[in-house]
Design a protein around this motif. Structure first.
Motif, PDB file in Angstrom:
ATOM      1  N   VAL A 136      33.062  52.743  63.469  1.00 10.69           N
ATOM      2  CA  VAL A 136      34.279  53.308  62.755  1.00 10.69           C
ATOM      3  C   VAL A 136      35.442  53.897  64.183  1.00 10.69           C
ATOM      4  CG1 VAL A 136      35.340  55.468  61.826  1.00 10.69           C
ATOM      5  CG2 VAL A 136      32.876  54.522  60.969  1.00 10.69           C
ATOM      6  N   LYS A 137      34.891  54.457  65.126  1.00 17.50           N
ATOM      7  CA  LYS A 137      35.661  54.732  66.215  1.00 17.50           C
ATOM      8  C   LYS A 137      36.377  53.384  66.729  1.00 17.50           C
ATOM      9  CE  LYS A 137      32.778  58.504  68.004  1.00 17.50           C
ATOM     10  NZ  LYS A 137      32.088  58.978  68.966  1.00 17.50           N
ATOM     11  N   GLN A 138      35.889  52.393  66.815  1.00 15.37           N
ATOM     12  CA  GLN A 138      36.226  51.046  67.423  1.00 15.37           C
ATOM     13  C   GLN A 138      37.339  50.383  66.524  1.00 15.37           C
ATOM     14  OE1 GLN A 138      32.764  48.713  68.654  1.00 15.37           O
ATOM     15  NE2 GLN A 138      32.246  50.577  70.033  1.00 15.37           N
ATOM     16  N   GLY A 139      37.184  50.787  65.058  1.00 19.72           N
ATOM     17  CA  GLY A 139      38.049  50.089  64.110  1.00 19.72           C
ATOM     18  C   GLY A 139      37.136  48.955  63.387  1.00 19.72           C
ATOM     19  N   ALA A 140      36.016  48.421  63.804  1.00 20.34           N
ATOM     20  CA  ALA A 140      35.294  47.476  63.136  1.00 20.34           C
ATOM     21  C   ALA A 140      34.971  47.711  61.604  1.00 20.34           C
ATOM     22  CB  ALA A 140      33.989  46.987  64.083  1.00 20.34           C
ATOM     23  N   ILE A 141      34.755  48.952  61.265  1.00 16.16           N
ATOM     24  CA  ILE A 141      34.796  49.175  59.932  1.00 16.16           C
ATOM     25  C   ILE A 141      35.486  50.356  59.340  1.00 16.16           C
ATOM     26  CG2 ILE A 141      32.418  48.251  59.798  1.00 16.16           C
ATOM     27  CD1 ILE A 141      31.003  51.140  59.840  1.00 16.16           C
ATOM     28  N   GLU A 142      35.876  50.362  58.360  1.00 14.79           N
ATOM     29  CA  GLU A 142      36.503  51.505  57.684  1.00 14.79           C
ATOM     30  C   GLU A 142      35.990  52.668  57.194  1.00 14.79           C
ATOM     31  OE1 GLU A 142      38.889  48.251  58.684  1.00 14.79           O
ATOM     32  OE2 GLU A 142      37.744  48.081  56.679  1.00 14.79           O
ATOM     33  N   VAL A 143      34.903  52.573  56.535  1.00 18.23           N
ATOM     34  CA  VAL A 143      34.279  53.689  56.006  1.00 18.23           C
ATOM     35  C   VAL A 143      32.657  53.296  56.302  1.00 18.23           C
ATOM     36  CG1 VAL A 143      33.795  54.815  53.722  1.00 18.23           C
ATOM     37  CG2 VAL A 143      36.021  53.941  54.239  1.00 18.23           C
ATOM     38  N   ALA A 144      31.934  54.392  56.674  1.00 17.87           N
ATOM     39  CA  ALA A 144      30.611  54.528  56.895  1.00 17.87           C
ATOM     40  C   ALA A 144      30.067  55.569  56.214  1.00 17.87           C
ATOM     41  CB  ALA A 144      30.498  54.930  58.405  1.00 17.87           C
ATOM     42  N   PHE A 145      28.729  55.150  55.605  1.00 18.80           N
ATOM     43  CA  PHE A 145      27.859  56.185  54.864  1.00 18.80           C
ATOM     44  C   PHE A 145      26.843  56.528  55.907  1.00 18.80           C
ATOM     45  CE2 PHE A 145      30.406  54.279  51.779  1.00 18.80           C
ATOM     46  CZ  PHE A 145      30.733  55.166  50.925  1.00 18.80           C
ATOM     47  N   LEU A 146      26.568  57.767  56.153  1.00 15.63           N
ATOM     48  CA  LEU A 146      25.589  58.226  57.201  1.00 15.63           C
ATOM     49  C   LEU A 146      24.504  59.120  56.555  1.00 15.63           C
ATOM     50  CD1 LEU A 146      28.462  59.262  59.708  1.00 15.63           C
ATOM     51  CD2 LEU A 146      27.305  56.668  59.187  1.00 15.63           C
ATOM     52  N   GLY A 147      23.171  59.269  57.116  1.00 14.71           N
ATOM     53  CA  GLY A 147      22.329  60.114  57.028  1.00 14.71           C
ATOM     54  C   GLY A 147      21.840  60.905  58.294  1.00 14.71           C
ATOM     55  N   LEU A 148      22.079  62.195  58.251  1.00 13.60           N
ATOM     56  CA  LEU A 148      22.008  62.784  59.618  1.00 13.60           C
ATOM     57  C   LEU A 148      20.790  63.897  59.325  1.00 13.60           C
ATOM     58  CD1 LEU A 148      25.337  62.643  61.158  1.00 13.60           C
ATOM     59  CD2 LEU A 148      23.567  61.226  61.729  1.00 13.60           C
ATOM     60  N   PRO A 149      20.334  64.589  60.556  1.00  9.48           N
ATOM     61  CA  PRO A 149      19.661  65.763  60.244  1.00  9.48           C
ATOM     62  C   PRO A 149      20.498  67.059  60.089  1.00  9.48           C
ATOM     63  CG  PRO A 149      18.697  64.737  62.203  1.00  9.48           C
ATOM     64  CD  PRO A 149      20.098  63.702  61.783  1.00  9.48           C
ATOM     65  N   THR A 150      20.123  68.031  59.714  1.00  9.65           N
ATOM     66  CA  THR A 150      21.088  69.092  59.197  1.00  9.65           C
ATOM     67  C   THR A 150      21.597  69.693  60.455  1.00  9.65           C
ATOM     68  OG1 THR A 150      19.153  70.572  59.285  1.00  9.65           O
ATOM     69  CG2 THR A 150      19.765  69.580  56.985  1.00  9.65           C
ATOM     70  N   THR A 151      20.938  69.627  61.715  1.00 14.09           N
ATOM     71  CA  THR A 151      21.585  70.059  62.872  1.00 14.09           C
ATOM     72  C   THR A 151      22.606  69.263  63.521  1.00 14.09           C
ATOM     73  OG1 THR A 151      19.929  68.737  64.007  1.00 14.09           O
ATOM     74  CG2 THR A 151      19.512  71.293  63.517  1.00 14.09           C
ATOM     75  N   ALA A 152      23.038  68.240  62.800  1.00 15.31           N
ATOM     76  CA  ALA A 152      23.644  67.159  63.664  1.00 15.31           C
ATOM     77  C   ALA A 152      25.110  66.787  62.538  1.00 15.31           C
ATOM     78  CB  ALA A 152      23.403  65.835  63.754  1.00 15.31           C
ATOM     79  N   ARG A 153      26.039  66.477  63.274  1.00 16.26           N
ATOM     80  CA  ARG A 153      27.371  66.084  62.400  1.00 16.26           C
ATOM     81  C   ARG A 153      27.985  64.835  63.152  1.00 16.26           C
ATOM     82  NH1 ARG A 153      29.568  68.285  58.495  1.00 16.26           N
ATOM     83  NH2 ARG A 153      31.521  67.290  59.007  1.00 16.26           N
ATOM     84  N   PRO A 154      28.641  63.921  62.423  1.00 17.02           N
ATOM     85  CA  PRO A 154      29.441  62.466  63.064  1.00 17.02           C
ATOM     86  C   PRO A 154      30.218  63.259  64.096  1.00 17.02           C
ATOM     87  CG  PRO A 154      29.237  62.590  60.577  1.00 17.02           C
ATOM     88  CD  PRO A 154      28.908  63.883  60.983  1.00 17.02           C
ATOM     89  N   GLU A 155      30.611  62.778  65.321  1.00 15.07           N
ATOM     90  CA  GLU A 155      31.134  63.140  66.146  1.00 15.07           C
ATOM     91  C   GLU A 155      32.534  62.098  66.506  1.00 15.07           C
ATOM     92  OE1 GLU A 155      29.173  63.749  69.644  1.00 15.07           O
ATOM     93  OE2 GLU A 155      27.981  65.587  68.823  1.00 15.07           O
ATOM     94  N   GLY A 156      33.638  62.739  66.400  1.00 18.14           N
ATOM     95  CA  GLY A 156      34.733  61.797  67.117  1.00 18.14           C
ATOM     96  C   GLY A 156      35.415  60.895  65.764  1.00 18.14           C
ATOM     97  N   VAL A 157      35.036  61.476  64.607  1.00 24.41           N
ATOM     98  CA  VAL A 157      35.672  60.803  63.196  1.00 24.41           C
ATOM     99  C   VAL A 157      35.807  62.043  62.189  1.00 24.41           C
ATOM    100  CG1 VAL A 157      34.467  58.670  63.562  1.00 24.41           C
ATOM    101  CG2 VAL A 157      33.282  60.495  62.575  1.00 24.41           C
ATOM    102  N   ALA A 158      36.643  61.544  61.246  1.00 26.30           N
ATOM    103  CA  ALA A 158      36.600  62.502  59.955  1.00 26.30           C
ATOM    104  C   ALA A 158      35.559  62.209  59.225  1.00 26.30           C
ATOM    105  CB  ALA A 158      38.018  62.048  59.279  1.00 26.30           C
ATOM    106  N   ALA A 159      34.937  63.304  58.757  1.00 29.87           N
ATOM    107  CA  ALA A 159      33.943  63.169  57.832  1.00 29.87           C
ATOM    108  C   ALA A 159      33.899  64.164  56.604  1.00 29.87           C
ATOM    109  CB  ALA A 159      32.475  63.562  58.649  1.00 29.87           C
ATOM    110  N   HIS A 160      33.151  63.774  55.348  1.00 33.06           N
ATOM    111  CA  HIS A 160      33.140  64.653  54.311  1.00 33.06           C
ATOM    112  C   HIS A 160      31.386  64.236  53.988  1.00 33.06           C
ATOM    113  CE1 HIS A 160      34.469  66.144  50.454  1.00 33.06           C
ATOM    114  NE2 HIS A 160      33.328  65.328  49.982  1.00 33.06           N
ATOM    115  N   GLU A 161      30.984  65.786  53.573  1.00 36.08           N
ATOM    116  CA  GLU A 161      29.570  65.828  53.265  1.00 36.08           C
ATOM    117  C   GLU A 161      29.268  65.375  51.775  1.00 36.08           C
ATOM    118  OE1 GLU A 161      26.402  69.362  52.752  1.00 36.08           O
ATOM    119  OE2 GLU A 161      27.488  69.399  54.509  1.00 36.08           O
ATOM    120  N   LEU A 162      28.492  64.473  51.544  1.00 36.15           N
ATOM    121  CA  LEU A 162      28.081  63.944  50.345  1.00 36.15           C
ATOM    122  C   LEU A 162      27.029  64.790  49.471  1.00 36.15           C
ATOM    123  CD1 LEU A 162      28.292  60.306  51.007  1.00 36.15           C
ATOM    124  CD2 LEU A 162      30.125  61.675  50.087  1.00 36.15           C
TER     125      LEU A 162
END
Length: 300
Positions: A136-162
């Protein structure tokens, strides 16, 4: 230097063949070869080494390729922005997702998107959360769906919790634990596990849970897809832990799920770049009802 010449170079690099590149570009091979030779003369360097058996990039070609791709992406983006300005969404939409995404019905969302924006070409890339964030940071993909531990958040991008979910144990139907209503991490620690590769976000949440409980476990099998995790669990080779909301998608797998009393939780996010979000990416998030301004959170 022309964009078409750059497209030819990219196609030859991806196919390792002038013939296949010409077929993909829908031109005769002689025309493609002529344009690449013309570009090489302009640059003063050979981009490809040609033999009777193979075609490969020269060091100069390897240096040229990333910049060529960026130019082509920029041209496509410019055309898409102009189209969007006059009310048409077209171009490309590259979506990245983890194997166990469950908070969003991806096929359903893509169906609705295609019905509304048929001119957009769509590609899907399955991978680990941390790799998808980098894309996402590099512009290779527009939108990414992620799964992270509760202690982590996506870094360096805009994000919305699903959504949030807990992991459950997945065992073979004839496993001794299959009849149990619930199990603890301590009991599971005595079993052989199959899991995602070490270091991935999906693996880390389980590793951290066992570590926090002062336990170690034997992960004898590492695979990159959740479907294959189930295929190893079904014959009794190992047990696994997967998100409870994802398990119903394991159609045809002869496995049983068990609640884990002290199971780790995970959070699913959707992430995008506010800087490089294309009209197609914004439209796709709109289909999902996800705001790209205001309530969206930019992390990192």
């Amino acid at each position: 230097m022309e964009l078409q010449q750059m497209r030819y170079v990219v196609e030859v690099a991806e196919t390792n063949s002038f013939t296949r590149a010409a077929e993909r570009c829908r031109v005769v091979q002689s025309a493609l070869s002529h344009q690449i030779a013309r570009l090489e003369r302009e640059l003063g360097a050979k981009l490809f080494e040609r033999t009777s058996r193979r075609v490969r990039l020269t060091p100069a070609g390897a240096a040229f390729l990333p910049a060529a791709r960026q130019c082509l992406d920029a041209a496509d983006r410019a055309a898409a922005e102009v189209a969007a300005a006059v009310g048409e969404v077209r171009g490309r939409l590259a979506v990245g997702l983890i194997p166990t995404v469950a908070a969003v019905d991806i096929p359903g969302a893509l169906r609705d998107f295609r019905q509304r924006y048929p001119a957009v070409r769509i590609s899907l890339r399955v991978g680990a959360s941390e790799n998808l964030v980098e894309q996402v940071k590099q512009g290779a993909i527009e939108v990414a769906f992620l799964g992270l531990p509760t202690t982590a958040r996506p870094e360096g991008v805009a994000a919305h919790e699903l959504g949030r979910d807990r992991l459950v144990a997945v065992v073979a139907q004839d496993h001794p634990l299959a009849a149990e209503p619930a199990v603890t991490l301590r009991r599971l620690a005595t079993e052989v596990f199959v899991d995602l590769p070490a270091g991935t976000a999906g693996r880390i949440q389980s590793d951290l849970a066992f570590s926090a409980a002062g336990l170690s476990r034997d992960v004898a099998f590492e695979v990159t897809t959740a479907d294959y995790i189930a295929r190893l669990v079904a014959p009794g080779l190992a047990v696994a832990m997967l998100p409870s909301a994802y398990v119903p998608q394991l159609t045809g797998a002869s496995v049983t799920t068990i609640e884990v009393t002290d199971a780790p939780a995970r959070v699913e996010h959707v992430a995008w770049s506010r800087v490089n979000l294309t009209p197609a990416g914004k439209a796709f998030l709109g289909i999902l009802g996800i705001p790209t301004t205001g309530s969206a959170v930019e992390t990192g």
